[in-house]
Design a protein around this motif. Sequence first.
Motif, PDB file in Angstrom:
ATOM      1  N   VAL A  28       0.948  -1.226   0.095  1.00  0.00           N
ATOM      2  CA  VAL A  28       0.071   0.008  -0.067  1.00  0.00           C
ATOM      3  C   VAL A  28       0.889   1.180   0.105  1.00  0.00           C
ATOM      4  O   VAL A  28       0.498   2.221  -0.505  1.00  0.00           O
ATOM      5  N   PHE A  29       2.077   1.072   0.245  1.00  0.00           N
ATOM      6  CA  PHE A  29       2.956   2.340   0.802  1.00  0.00           C
ATOM      7  C   PHE A  29       3.608   2.457  -0.862  1.00  0.00           C
ATOM      8  O   PHE A  29       4.052   1.569  -1.618  1.00  0.00           O
ATOM      9  N   PRO A  30       3.883   3.817  -1.029  1.00  0.00           N
ATOM     10  CA  PRO A  30       4.832   4.092  -2.411  1.00  0.00           C
ATOM     11  C   PRO A  30       6.320   3.671  -2.209  1.00  0.00           C
ATOM     12  O   PRO A  30       6.497   3.479  -1.187  1.00  0.00           O
ATOM     13  N   PRO A  31       6.575   3.200  -3.409  1.00  0.00           N
ATOM     14  CA  PRO A  31       8.033   2.457  -3.327  1.00  0.00           C
ATOM     15  C   PRO A  31       9.114   3.750  -3.021  1.00  0.00           C
ATOM     16  O   PRO A  31       8.881   4.864  -3.167  1.00  0.00           O
ATOM     17  N   SER A  81      10.319   6.984  -1.204  1.00  0.00           N
ATOM     18  CA  SER A  81       9.483   7.247  -0.268  1.00  0.00           C
ATOM     19  C   SER A  81       9.685   6.403   0.915  1.00  0.00           C
ATOM     20  O   SER A  81      10.124   5.034   0.603  1.00  0.00           O
ATOM     21  N   ALA A  82       9.419   6.645   1.975  1.00  0.00           N
ATOM     22  CA  ALA A  82       9.517   5.962   3.238  1.00  0.00           C
ATOM     23  C   ALA A  82       8.455   5.838   4.067  1.00  0.00           C
ATOM     24  O   ALA A  82       7.791   6.739   3.878  1.00  0.00           O
ATOM     25  N   PHE A  83       8.140   4.847   4.793  1.00  0.00           N
ATOM     26  CA  PHE A  83       6.941   4.797   5.897  1.00  0.00           C
ATOM     27  C   PHE A  83       7.497   4.480   7.184  1.00  0.00           C
ATOM     28  O   PHE A  83       8.788   3.833   7.483  1.00  0.00           O
ATOM     29  N   VAL A 101      -5.726   3.423   5.099  1.00  0.00           N
ATOM     30  CA  VAL A 101      -6.700   4.501   5.043  1.00  0.00           C
ATOM     31  C   VAL A 101      -6.853   5.091   6.462  1.00  0.00           C
ATOM     32  O   VAL A 101      -6.831   6.330   6.462  1.00  0.00           O
ATOM     33  N   GLY A 102      -7.242   4.209   7.170  1.00  0.00           N
ATOM     34  CA  GLY A 102      -7.771   4.308   8.628  1.00  0.00           C
ATOM     35  C   GLY A 102      -6.532   5.055   9.254  1.00  0.00           C
ATOM     36  O   GLY A 102      -6.740   5.906  10.252  1.00  0.00           O
ATOM     37  N   TYR A 103      -5.317   4.557   9.267  1.00  0.00           N
ATOM     38  CA  TYR A 103      -4.261   4.832   9.950  1.00  0.00           C
ATOM     39  C   TYR A 103      -3.879   6.350   9.710  1.00  0.00           C
ATOM     40  O   TYR A 103      -3.534   7.204  10.618  1.00  0.00           O
ATOM     41  N   GLU A 163       5.589  12.567   5.626  1.00  0.00           N
ATOM     42  CA  GLU A 163       4.665  11.583   5.321  1.00  0.00           C
ATOM     43  C   GLU A 163       3.763  11.770   3.780  1.00  0.00           C
ATOM     44  O   GLU A 163       2.886  11.398   3.745  1.00  0.00           O
ATOM     45  N   LEU A 164       4.180  12.876   3.419  1.00  0.00           N
ATOM     46  CA  LEU A 164       3.438  13.358   2.333  1.00  0.00           C
ATOM     47  C   LEU A 164       3.355  12.301   1.086  1.00  0.00           C
ATOM     48  O   LEU A 164       1.826  12.310   0.711  1.00  0.00           O
ATOM     49  N   ASP A 165       4.062  11.632   0.726  1.00  0.00           N
ATOM     50  CA  ASP A 165       3.881  10.626  -0.286  1.00  0.00           C
ATOM     51  C   ASP A 165       2.773   9.592   0.316  1.00  0.00           C
ATOM     52  O   ASP A 165       1.957   9.134  -0.550  1.00  0.00           O
ATOM     53  N   ASN A 166       2.851   9.237   1.309  1.00  0.00           N
ATOM     54  CA  ASN A 166       2.107   8.118   2.092  1.00  0.00           C
ATOM     55  C   ASN A 166       0.860   9.001   2.135  1.00  0.00           C
ATOM     56  O   ASN A 166      -0.227   8.259   2.009  1.00  0.00           O
TER      57      ASN A 166
END
Length: 180
Positions: free
Chosen positions: A36-39, A42-44, A101-103, A121-124
């Motif tokens: 679900v996270f962008p590659p 980007s980082a999460f 989405v909920g997170y 967290e902009l990309d996420n």
Amino acid sequence: PSLTSQQTISLENVIGISEQALPDDTARMALRSLAVFPPKPSAFSEEAALACMDSGIEMLDLFVDMGLVETSGQARYQLHQSITEYLRIKGVPLEARERFVGYYTDWLEQVQQDDTIIGTELDNIEAALATAENVGQKKAFISLVDHFFPFIEKKALWELIDELLPKAAAEAKALGDYRT
């Protein structure tokens, strides 16, 4: 050495071997949930990953140890684009998309005034907005836009404003929410 004589050496097969080496289907679903996270680049955050996987830190550590997930600074992670695409082809569980989405809906509500944290967290957040729209989570989409708007307005991200506000207004109208 894990390839059969009928298999060709390809990135897909190599990633597939790593996925099959996971201990069980629960681990495979947890890994697919991370798509679900962008590659990268980007980082999460670790917290976001655990929420989306609905698993413990041991599972995330296993993915890092196996080279499927990369560390990126203090409690931050990344997925290589090839692995992300492979996992998306295999199928990201709907529950993971809903947790994602909920997170970010809850997270944005909590950190609404902290522009520095939101910027990391902009990309996420943008991915969460797209996911909410794609899976039909209208209320979550409206809430995300509502909590994200002060940041994008302060940062003068006009393209995002032009894209998100009409969509959020249309969704609110469709839901009969005329506050907006």
